[in-house]
Motif scaffolding. Structure first.
Motif, PDB file in Angstrom:
ATOM      1  N   ARG A  94       0.654  -1.159  -0.041  1.00  0.00           N
ATOM      2  CA  ARG A  94       0.068   0.047   0.031  1.00  0.00           C
ATOM      3  C   ARG A  94       0.827   1.151  -0.178  1.00  0.00           C
ATOM      4  O   ARG A  94       0.739   2.484  -0.682  1.00  0.00           O
ATOM      5  N   VAL A  97       2.926   1.656  -3.319  1.00  0.00           N
ATOM      6  CA  VAL A  97       1.846   2.178  -4.207  1.00  0.00           C
ATOM      7  C   VAL A  97       1.448   3.645  -4.197  1.00  0.00           C
ATOM      8  O   VAL A  97       1.490   4.463  -5.082  1.00  0.00           O
ATOM      9  N   ALA A 101       2.484   6.279  -7.265  1.00  0.00           N
ATOM     10  CA  ALA A 101       1.487   6.837  -8.023  1.00  0.00           C
ATOM     11  C   ALA A 101       1.093   8.376  -7.814  1.00  0.00           C
ATOM     12  O   ALA A 101       0.282   8.948  -8.506  1.00  0.00           O
ATOM     13  N   CYS A 119      -3.049  -4.272  -1.365  1.00  0.00           N
ATOM     14  CA  CYS A 119      -3.394  -2.873  -2.222  1.00  0.00           C
ATOM     15  C   CYS A 119      -4.966  -2.601  -2.530  1.00  0.00           C
ATOM     16  O   CYS A 119      -5.192  -1.565  -2.941  1.00  0.00           O
ATOM     17  N   GLN A 180      -6.739   0.802  -3.867  1.00  0.00           N
ATOM     18  CA  GLN A 180      -5.940   1.632  -4.662  1.00  0.00           C
ATOM     19  C   GLN A 180      -6.212   1.106  -6.125  1.00  0.00           C
ATOM     20  O   GLN A 180      -5.227   1.663  -6.966  1.00  0.00           O
ATOM     21  N   LEU A 184      -3.324   2.012  -9.395  1.00  0.00           N
ATOM     22  CA  LEU A 184      -2.347   1.214 -10.053  1.00  0.00           C
ATOM     23  C   LEU A 184      -1.846   1.404 -11.467  1.00  0.00           C
ATOM     24  O   LEU A 184      -0.729   1.343 -11.610  1.00  0.00           O
ATOM     25  N   VAL A 187       1.237   3.530 -11.669  1.00  0.00           N
ATOM     26  CA  VAL A 187       2.839   2.949 -11.248  1.00  0.00           C
ATOM     27  C   VAL A 187       3.510   2.446 -12.352  1.00  0.00           C
ATOM     28  O   VAL A 187       3.098   1.425 -12.946  1.00  0.00           O
ATOM     29  N   THR A 191       7.200  -4.068 -12.585  1.00  0.00           N
ATOM     30  CA  THR A 191       6.966  -4.863 -11.414  1.00  0.00           C
ATOM     31  C   THR A 191       6.783  -6.184 -11.434  1.00  0.00           C
ATOM     32  O   THR A 191       6.084  -6.827 -12.138  1.00  0.00           O
ATOM     33  N   MET A 210      -3.994  -6.930  -9.887  1.00  0.00           N
ATOM     34  CA  MET A 210      -2.615  -5.682  -9.998  1.00  0.00           C
ATOM     35  C   MET A 210      -1.901  -6.056 -11.331  1.00  0.00           C
ATOM     36  O   MET A 210      -1.678  -5.026 -12.019  1.00  0.00           O
ATOM     37  N   MET A 214      -1.885  -2.837 -13.761  1.00  0.00           N
ATOM     38  CA  MET A 214      -0.474  -2.104 -13.728  1.00  0.00           C
ATOM     39  C   MET A 214       0.128  -2.133 -15.277  1.00  0.00           C
ATOM     40  O   MET A 214       0.193  -3.276 -15.763  1.00  0.00           O
TER      41      MET A 214
END
Length: 248
Positions: A94, A97, A101, A119, A180, A184, A187, A191, A210, A214
């Motif tokens: 969390r 991110v 972000a 997240c 979040q 996402l 970002v 990753t 995610m 992302m």
């Protein structure tokens, strides 16, 4: 290190490019020592215990995510770091991110590793999370490392990690409500997501979502592993981390 008035337990070791580690809820960075010592062979690793974890005192009031973001920003400012790889677990996801972000992101992060990041909102009650984020969970994760388990047991005192205080329960209730999803896509770091398929604190569907949201993310699922997959299956996780961080 004094951070925003908190005497903060922290450590910087190793050599090479910068790597910032953000621990999970209630889990001091010492718990992740096998991974961090491995990474310190190639990186300058910075790890710190957030308020209410390890020897860092609790806040006087329940915190929200923004408080953790401000705290981490101050740590980075004191380190003087403007660029780093970030590795994070659970609640640390969390924080990562939220930082990356932000329009005024304080650091350049080209590679991000998220281990079972919490997240997205998971529909569970507070009592459930207090049970999952307990010393019992840590004991399972540390079975392969008996010396570390004994040291951790002694440092935590009573069983079940000691019941969380009202302040930390209030903090946790605020954090588990965070979602979040909208952050996402912002970002941009390359990753790596690592998840255990038996994770009941941050279920696998979170990692799968995610990966979709992302811009540059890939998910590795570890069969039979839970929330502390990085310790439960350290041999596999170590090889996966090395491959990602070495650019393959």
């Amino acid at each position: 290190m004094d951070v925003l008035g908190f005497p903060t337990q922290n450590e910087v070791w190793g050599s090479g490019p910068n790597l910032l580690f953000l621990h999970g809820w209630g889990a001091p960075y010492a718990l992740y020592r096998p991974m961090l010592d491995h990474l310190a062979k190639r990186y300058t690793v910075a790890a710190f215990n957030m308020p209410g974890v390890g020897e860092t005192p609790e806040p006087q009031r329940p915190w929200q995510l923004d408080d953790y973001l401000g705290f981490t920003r101050e740590v980075l400012a004191q380190l003087g770091w403007r660029e780093a790889v970030i590795v994070c677990h659970s609640h640390g996801g969390r924080v990562a991110v939220g930082l990356l972000a932000a329009d005024d992101c304080p650091i350049v992060c080209r590679k991000l590793v998220v281990l079972a990041g919490a997240c997205l909102r998971n529909k569970r009650g507070l009592k459930y999370y207090l049970k999952v984020y307990s010393f019992k969970t840590a004991k399972l994760a540390l079975k392969p490392f008996p010396k570390l388990l004994e040291k951790y047991r002694q440092s935590k005192g009573s069983a079940d990690y000691k019941a969380s205080s009202p302040v930390m329960r209030g903090t946790l209730s605020r954090l588990v409500a965070v979602d979040q999803t909208k952050l996402l896509p912002r970002v941009k770091a390359s990753t790596l997501l690592i998840w255990g398929d038996k994770d009941d604190a941050a279920p696998l569907w979170i990692g799968q979502k995610m990966e979709k949201l992302m811009p540059d993310a890939g998910l590795v699922t570890l069969a039979g592993a839970g929330h502390f997959a990085v310790l439960e299956q350290w041999g596999r996780c170590g090889a996966i981390l090395d491959s990602f961080l070495n650019g393959r």
